[in-house]
Design an enzyme around this catalytic site. Structure first.
Site: not given
Lengths: 364, 364
Positions: B316, B93, B346, B275, B319, B147, B95-97, B225, B314
């Protein structure tokens, strides 16, 4: 007692020996180290990962599992192996050590130890019989006798003799209860039972205790009350003293020891098995062993740019995968639980490899 | 911009599409979900375990890695892939957020954002150029533009227009800096660059922002946003609105969304990538998804005796290995970090499988 539970294969001039411990869940090469799975899991690790470090058998804590989730629940869910996913043998301790070190003990009587369960607030009595029953319900493969512990402080020392004598009387009750619990099981389906010798740093008492425990119908001899704060030389001296007095047909277990240098000396004084929280607890704090029994603290700034693995010569999955000291230090710095996993794997492998060197040594 | 970075393979009547994103570290099937490896690791998990959940690409956080261990150290140690052991593509990312949500922001100017590094106490400026440089030093495969963010509180809404316009000006600077940084790299060795559209819940602004970002030399369109506290129906309404206006030749990334029901709706409105910390953070707190996008809280007493796996259907590793709800509840109860590992695996598998169903669907 199961006459063939331990087979000594070789003794060496350095005092070490190798052999096989036969349990109902398979044969174990000695000497061996048992990772501690206090509550059924080695903290943060899957059974497969623990197995991959070379571990053959786990130690689980009776006291902790009695408090949470309770041995009856574990039994209902198929026993500790089914519950935790570890399909190899499991040794359970008697609960005695934890009652003394963790719980608020109310009263020690001939009957047993009364303590307060800090989770529920209830008063709980653990007696020799109760300890056997809990371990049996957990489906333990190696059951430890319930002993009366003493520390090394002056007050504790003054009751060493009393504690040893009570430990012996309790052992007789443990053996009787064990026989009752296992009477409907075929011999090959029975767990093993180990007795514990006490006596602090008093050689006369230790010799008496060893003689008494070896006179009982137990499969193994555990040495309790060492590695509890005495000096290293005092422990070594006692191990040498005892090494001349063991029944060679039984396995010997030094409880609570996991420092490599101590393990080597103990093995060379005839010890066959160990357990300790050291490799995993130290690991989770960033302390790892490297060749030569030295320790590194991965939190140290000097590792921040170090691209090498913990130990270039190590065959653990952490070192083989190539995790660098720099990345591990970063993970500790940001408190990622992956850090403690990777170092636990390394440290467990270190101790298991140490034992394997004694198992495999040719000639000697 | 790399004209062939995204290949759309199929669109379906339900509005979803599938395709391939080509990065310098391999091709990714869309739609896909990116597990969050904030500081280089998905908390508690090895790269191999993350890979086994079906993850193709990780998201790492520029802000966190800038603070600790610092991008220069990461570069010196061979980049984030070498450092962390994840050899697949990595998106970082901008870094802004995180600057807005975690740091003590001192000042937002046309130049960038000045904030206090709470670890060192230093004041740090992150500008569009600086964000590009950090991501480049981390060796990111998908670089996000820097941003200007706004939240949904009244004060923030009043500067939505200003923030959108600044985001656009900063995007132009990001593209220029990106070109400078990549000018000596062959096209096949260049990371991708994504622009971010803003505009809050204002459709006119969103349409303008999308049009502007699509006019720039960027490989992907990210929607910032959203999923920041607005109602679900408002988010859905905006996704439908935007779905009619995308350039079909570019990949679309809805940032910060990881609730299955939201992902399905987003995919059916033309979104290709996601994500979110939800699967891992929820997992570490005992919350797991089961068939039908429902959640179970494994801390609940009703699971104490439940021998079934989290979800019988499942695939995974948690499981499939057979860990019971009862054992997982026990691990949460005693705060063993193994608990969060097993549930993270899972939940990640749940979201990756959700995406795979859209990747693989035949006909439709």
């Amino acid at each position: 007692m199961h006459p063939n539970s331990f087979q000594q294969i070789k003794t060496r001039p350095n005092g070490s020996r190798s052999g096989i411990l036969n349990t109902r869940r398979g044969a174990l090469k000695t000497p061996f180290f048992m990772p501690v799975a206090t509550r059924g899991a080695v903290k943060g690790l899957t059974p497969a990962e623990v197995r991959a470090t070379g571990a053959q058998v786990l130690l689980a804590n009776t006291y902790h599992l009695h408090i949470q989730p309770g041995e009856k629940l574990v039994k209902k869910l198929g026993g500790l192996h089914q519950f935790s996913g570890w399909d190899g043998p499991i040794l359970t301790d008697s609960g005695g050590f934890q009652v003394f070190s963790l719980a608020k003990v109310r009263k020690i009587t001939e009957e047993g130890v009364l303590f307060k369960n800090l989770l529920s607030g209830n008063e709980v009595l653990i007696s020799p019989e109760k300890s056997m029953q809990i371990q049996f319900n957990l489906d333990s493969d190696i059951i430890m006798a319930f002993d009366d512990l003493t520390g090394l402080d002056p007050e504790a020392r003054s009751r060493t003799t009393e504690a040893v004598e009570r430990t012996h009387r309790w052992l007789v009750r443990c053996v009787a209860e064990y026989k009752k619990l296992t009477k409907n099981l075929k011999e090959t389906e029975q767990p093993l039972l180990f007795g514990i010798i006490q006596g602090g740093l008093d050689k006369k008492l230790r010799a008496e205790s060893l003689e008494f425990v070896q006179s009982q119908s137990v499969d193994g001899i555990a040495i309790g009350g060492l590695a509890v704060g005495e000096g290293r030389s005092e422990m070594y001296d006692m191990l040498k003293f005892l090494s001349l007095r063991y029944d060679p047909s039984r396995i010997r277990y030094l409880m609570g020891v996991g420092e490599p240098v101590d393990m080597r000396l103990a093995i060379e004084n005839g010890i066959d098995m160990f357990d300790c929280v050291l490799p995993t607890r130290n690991g989770r704090h960033g302390s790892v062993w490297i060749t030569g029994d030295k320790r590194l603290d991965l939190n140290n700034l000097k590792f921040a740019k170090d691209p090498s693995p913990i130990d270039k010569t190590c065959d653990c999955n952490t070192c083989k995968t190539g995790y660098s000291r720099a990345f591990l230090r970063h993970l500790f710095k940001v408190a990622d639980p992956l850090a403690g996993r990777l170092t636990s794997v390394h440290n467990l492998r270190y101790l298991n490899r140490l034992c394997e060197q004694y198992q495999n040594k040719i000639g000697g």
